[in-house]
Design an enzyme around this catalytic site. Structure first.
Site, mmCIF file in Angstrom:
data_model
loop_
_atom_site.group_PDB
_atom_site.id
_atom_site.type_symbol
_atom_site.label_atom_id
_atom_site.label_comp_id
_atom_site.label_asym_id
_atom_site.label_seq_id
_atom_site.Cartn_x
_atom_site.Cartn_y
_atom_site.Cartn_z
ATOM 1 N N ARG A 124 -68.948 -27.896 -44.969
ATOM 2 C CA ARG A 124 -67.748 -27.790 -44.121
ATOM 3 C C ARG A 124 -66.823 -29.011 -44.298
ATOM 4 O O ARG A 124 -67.251 -30.153 -44.288
ATOM 5 C CB ARG A 124 -68.184 -27.674 -42.663
ATOM 6 N N ASP B 189 -59.792 -30.947 -41.274
ATOM 7 C CA ASP B 189 -58.387 -31.211 -41.587
ATOM 8 C C ASP B 189 -58.135 -32.614 -42.138
ATOM 9 O O ASP B 189 -57.136 -32.857 -42.810
ATOM 10 C CB ASP B 189 -57.535 -31.042 -40.317
ATOM 11 N N THR C 5 -62.852 -39.312 -34.945
ATOM 12 C CA THR C 5 -62.153 -39.582 -36.202
ATOM 13 C C THR C 5 -61.192 -40.746 -36.006
ATOM 14 O O THR C 5 -60.732 -40.982 -34.892
ATOM 15 C CB THR C 5 -61.387 -38.291 -36.589
HETATM 16 N N1 ASP Z 1 -60.545 -33.430 -37.098
HETATM 17 C C1 ASP Z 1 -61.890 -33.822 -37.430
HETATM 18 C C2 ASP Z 1 -62.585 -32.696 -38.157
HETATM 19 O O1 ASP Z 1 -62.436 -31.560 -37.749
HETATM 20 C C3 ASP Z 1 -62.691 -34.176 -36.236
HETATM 21 C C4 ASP Z 1 -62.141 -35.286 -35.404
HETATM 22 O O2 ASP Z 1 -60.929 -35.395 -35.234
HETATM 23 O O3 ASP Z 1 -62.949 -36.077 -34.885
HETATM 24 O O4 ASP Z 1 -63.327 -32.944 -39.079
#
Ligand code: ASP
Length: 307
Positions: free
Chosen positions: A201, A204, A173
């Site tokens: 789904r 956060d 992310t």
């Molecule tokens: N926090 C992100 C999610 O759960 C994943 C990530 O940080 O790469 O969608």
């Protein structure tokens, strides 16, 4: 007296194993991070807004296929790219977000439009795409988001029947936080979510208070990691609250939420945060976190592993 500007960005936390990282790959990631940092910093140096700087830096990371956001986003269980993004202004505490969006080239630009051109905070799925179209935002076909690496990850995850944060727990992310010359902060986060995710789904990243938060009185925060745990811990807002209600400093509060609160829940990941006093916090409890940062008048930093 104008504030000194600060800017920090991340390209995800997780198990970034040195053994799997070639010198070329590492160099390419560092360059992509520094390019994004420079783009955001140019705006701040000219006296521009933190909000514009974080959007521009995140756009640059979305356009780079190394990261799981925009181009190079992970595949869902049915072979799509469903993206989540959010942005928040610390001056007004206005916020905008989009979840489960397909076909929009820069989800962070959509989040900004939601904030500024709609009456809402969070738009989702086909409705968010329709809004993007009405706003004249650039769209892109599925091939644009495709990357061979993510496709392979998806094949492996599908064969094993698992929903992955990323190959061997890498969360790619992206996010940015900034404080501008006017003393205003802003935060932005963008992601493709989890490889092989299904049932709509959402993590956060598009949730204000969990993956993203900004308030001039406290700080600007962008998180990365195990989304479910960041949701449960309301991590971004929790960090802000520790500063606002407990009087903690940024660094101490950021370390606490990541090294104690998140670990106690069982969540892996990290965050980037800045306040209006020139502080920058970059804590993570995973092996590494792609990150870069700069403070006015100082050399920029870029790192992947612990320093
Ligand atoms: N926090 C992100 C999610 O759960 C994943 C990530 O940080 O790469 O969608």
């Amino acid at each position: 007296m104008p504030s000194k500007y600060t800017l920090a960005i991340h390209g995800g936390a997780g198990t970034i194993l040195r053994a799997e990282m070639t010198a070329e790959k590492e160099e390419a990631h560092r360059k992509a991070l520094l390019d994004a940092l420079r783009i955001g910093e140019a705006i701040l140096r000219e006296g521009g807004k933190a909000l514009d700087a974080v959007e521009a830096a995140v756009r640059s990371l979305e356009d780079c296929e190394f990261f799981n956001a925009g181009k190079g986003a992970v595949f869902t269980n049915d072979g799509q790219h469903e993206m989540d993004a959010s942005i928040m202004c610390g001056k007004t505490r206005a916020a905008g977000a989009a979840a489960m969006v397909q076909g929009v080239k820069n989800p962070i630009a959509l989040a900004r439009r939601v904030m500024e051109a709609s009456d809402h905070v969070l738009l989702c799925g086909p409705g968010a795409r329709q809004f993007a179209r009405e706003q004249g935002l650039e769209e892109a076909p599925p091939e644009y988001f495709f990357s061979e690496f993510r496709h392979q990850q998806w094949q492996v995850a599908k064969a094993r029947g698992i929903i992955q944060l990323d190959h061997s727990k890498k969360y790619s992310t992206v996010g940015a936080v900034a404080c501008d010359h006017h003393g205003h902060v802003a935060a932005a986060t963008s992601t493709g979510g989890l490889t092989n995710k299904k049932y709509g789904r959402v993590g956060d990243s598009p949730i204000i208070g969990a993956g993203t938060y900004a308030n001039d009185l406290t700080c600007a925060v962008s998180c990365t990691g195990d989304g479910e745990y960041f949701l449960r811990g309301v991590i971004a807002y929790d960090l802000s609250c520790l500063i606002e209600y407990k009087g903690m400093g940024l660094i101490e509060a950021a370390e606490f939420v990541i090294q104690q609160k998140q670990l106690a829940l069982g969540g892996e990941g990290g965050l980037i945060a800045v306040d209006t006093k020139g502080n920058i916090a970059l804590p993570f409890n995973s092996e590494g976190m792609y990150r870069a940062w700069v403070r006015e008048g100082e050399e920029a930093g870029v790192a992947i592993y612990r320093l």
